[in-house]
Write a protein that holds these residues in place. Structure first.
Motif, PDB file in Angstrom:
ATOM      1  N   SER A  41       0.861  -1.168   0.000  1.00 13.76           N
ATOM      2  CA  SER A  41       0.000   0.000   0.000  1.00 13.76           C
ATOM      3  C   SER A  41       0.904   1.226   0.000  1.00 13.76           C
ATOM      4  O   SER A  41       1.785   1.335   0.848  1.00 13.76           O
ATOM      5  CB  SER A  41      -0.877  -0.034   1.254  1.00 13.76           C
ATOM      6  OG  SER A  41      -1.464   1.213   1.476  1.00 13.76           O
ATOM      7  N   ILE A  43       1.139   5.602  -0.266  1.00 16.33           N
ATOM      8  CA  ILE A  43       0.474   6.907  -0.248  1.00 16.33           C
ATOM      9  C   ILE A  43       1.431   7.932  -0.850  1.00 16.33           C
ATOM     10  O   ILE A  43       2.610   7.973  -0.508  1.00 16.33           O
ATOM     11  CB  ILE A  43      -0.007   7.304   1.156  1.00 16.33           C
ATOM     12  CG1 ILE A  43      -0.814   8.588   1.084  1.00 16.33           C
ATOM     13  CG2 ILE A  43       1.113   7.401   2.135  1.00 16.33           C
ATOM     14  CD1 ILE A  43      -1.688   8.843   2.274  1.00 16.33           C
ATOM     15  N   HIS A  55      -3.523  14.146  -3.099  1.00 20.84           N
ATOM     16  CA  HIS A  55      -2.958  12.946  -2.491  1.00 20.84           C
ATOM     17  C   HIS A  55      -3.723  11.730  -2.981  1.00 20.84           C
ATOM     18  O   HIS A  55      -4.886  11.822  -3.352  1.00 20.84           O
ATOM     19  CB  HIS A  55      -2.986  13.017  -0.955  1.00 20.84           C
ATOM     20  CG  HIS A  55      -4.360  13.010  -0.363  1.00 20.84           C
ATOM     21  ND1 HIS A  55      -4.994  11.867   0.016  1.00 20.84           N
ATOM     22  CD2 HIS A  55      -5.214  14.013  -0.102  1.00 20.84           C
ATOM     23  CE1 HIS A  55      -6.182  12.162   0.506  1.00 20.84           C
ATOM     24  NE2 HIS A  55      -6.337  13.468   0.429  1.00 20.84           N
ATOM     25  N   LEU A  57      -3.888   7.060  -2.855  1.00 16.94           N
ATOM     26  CA  LEU A  57      -3.529   5.780  -2.260  1.00 16.94           C
ATOM     27  C   LEU A  57      -3.578   4.719  -3.348  1.00 16.94           C
ATOM     28  O   LEU A  57      -4.518   4.681  -4.143  1.00 16.94           O
ATOM     29  CB  LEU A  57      -4.516   5.441  -1.136  1.00 16.94           C
ATOM     30  CG  LEU A  57      -4.392   4.083  -0.471  1.00 16.94           C
ATOM     31  CD1 LEU A  57      -3.092   3.988   0.311  1.00 16.94           C
ATOM     32  CD2 LEU A  57      -5.566   3.844   0.455  1.00 16.94           C
ATOM     33  N   ASN A 139       0.367   8.036  12.080  1.00 16.84           N
ATOM     34  CA  ASN A 139       0.007   7.256  10.894  1.00 16.84           C
ATOM     35  C   ASN A 139       0.048   8.180   9.666  1.00 16.84           C
ATOM     36  O   ASN A 139      -0.690   9.162   9.620  1.00 16.84           O
ATOM     37  CB  ASN A 139      -1.404   6.692  11.100  1.00 16.84           C
ATOM     38  CG  ASN A 139      -1.911   5.891   9.923  1.00 16.84           C
ATOM     39  OD1 ASN A 139      -1.292   5.874   8.870  1.00 16.84           O
ATOM     40  ND2 ASN A 139      -3.038   5.253  10.101  1.00 16.84           N
ATOM     41  N   HIS A 141      -1.107   8.087   6.669  1.00 19.52           N
ATOM     42  CA  HIS A 141      -2.375   8.287   5.954  1.00 19.52           C
ATOM     43  C   HIS A 141      -3.202   9.369   6.639  1.00 19.52           C
ATOM     44  O   HIS A 141      -3.705  10.289   5.994  1.00 19.52           O
ATOM     45  CB  HIS A 141      -3.177   6.983   5.909  1.00 19.52           C
ATOM     46  CG  HIS A 141      -2.517   5.903   5.127  1.00 19.52           C
ATOM     47  ND1 HIS A 141      -2.696   5.751   3.780  1.00 19.52           N
ATOM     48  CD2 HIS A 141      -1.666   4.933   5.499  1.00 19.52           C
ATOM     49  CE1 HIS A 141      -1.990   4.724   3.349  1.00 19.52           C
ATOM     50  NE2 HIS A 141      -1.348   4.214   4.384  1.00 19.52           N
ATOM     51  N   ASN A 142      -3.331   9.263   7.962  1.00 18.39           N
ATOM     52  CA  ASN A 142      -4.140  10.228   8.698  1.00 18.39           C
ATOM     53  C   ASN A 142      -3.456  11.585   8.807  1.00 18.39           C
ATOM     54  O   ASN A 142      -4.131  12.616   8.805  1.00 18.39           O
ATOM     55  CB  ASN A 142      -4.469   9.684  10.095  1.00 18.39           C
ATOM     56  CG  ASN A 142      -5.462   8.546  10.033  1.00 18.39           C
ATOM     57  OD1 ASN A 142      -6.094   8.298   9.017  1.00 18.39           O
ATOM     58  ND2 ASN A 142      -5.601   7.838  11.138  1.00 18.39           N
ATOM     59  N   LYS A 145      -4.073  13.432   5.544  1.00 18.00           N
ATOM     60  CA  LYS A 145      -5.456  13.912   5.469  1.00 18.00           C
ATOM     61  C   LYS A 145      -5.704  15.044   6.454  1.00 18.00           C
ATOM     62  O   LYS A 145      -6.469  15.966   6.158  1.00 18.00           O
ATOM     63  CB  LYS A 145      -6.418  12.753   5.698  1.00 18.00           C
ATOM     64  CG  LYS A 145      -6.415  11.786   4.525  1.00 18.00           C
ATOM     65  CD  LYS A 145      -7.297  10.588   4.754  1.00 18.00           C
ATOM     66  CE  LYS A 145      -7.201   9.621   3.579  1.00 18.00           C
ATOM     67  NZ  LYS A 145      -7.975   8.403   3.816  1.00 18.00           N
TER      68      LYS A 145
END
Length: 174
Positions: A41, A43, A55, A57, A139, A141-142, A145
């Motif tokens: 995975s 990002i 952004h 994924l 994290n 990803h967070n 965001k």
């Protein structure tokens, strides 16, 4: 995707010189009857370093394909961020999940004082002078965001003047 924000300007990727930055790659394991199946995975943040950023994924069985998918996904989610002389118009907080991000404009020559995922996003936007602090979850990803949440809430003086229905000089002089 950005429905809860009022002044979001989406951008088409055609004609832009976009640069991509890999924020993180995770190896994901799925345990099946025949053993373990590994996947990846990724990002990625893409931007033209003059106010446009997105952004994405990507997931795949190998790293290169997951990065390529992430870049394609990021190009579908491009937005324009208001910048003022290489920095931000004002300070802002953003949050997503357990991640909280604080970004603040800085004087010329300060540089990008940010870590990890926040740095990747701010450099892709084209901010040269900024102070930031990431709190809570690390994290990536967070954090990405949460940084986007903060950037999407930014408003330049012209936008504030039109929303309030007053002259531009009255925004600064009260």
């Amino acid at each position: 995707m950005y429905g809860k924000y009022k002044n979001v300007e989406t951008v088409k990727p055609g004609g832009l010189e976009l640069k991509d930055r890999l924020v993180g790659v995770q190896r994901v394991t799925k345990v099946t009857k025949g053993g373990r199946a590994f996947g990846f995975s990724a990002i990625v943040v893409v931007g033209d370093e003059s106010g446009v950023v997105g952004h994405g994924l990507g997931k795949s069985k190998d790293v290169a394909t997951s990065i390529a998918k992430a870049i394609e996904d990021a190009k579908k989610n491009l937005i324009r961020i208001p910048l003022t002389k290489g920095t931000l118009p004002h300070e802002q907080k953003g949050k997503y999940g357990g991640a909280r991000v604080y970004i603040q404009p800085a004087s010329h020559g300060t540089g990008v004082i940010a870590g990890g995922a926040v740095r990747a996003v701010l450099e892709a936007v084209g901010v040269q002078d900024v102070l930031s602090k990431s709190q809570g979850s690390s994290n990536p990803h967070n954090v990405v965001k949460a940084t986007f949440d903060a950037l999407l809430q930014l408003r330049d003086a012209k936008t504030v003047a039109t929303q309030r229905g007053i002259a531009l000089d009255k925004v600064f002089k009260g």
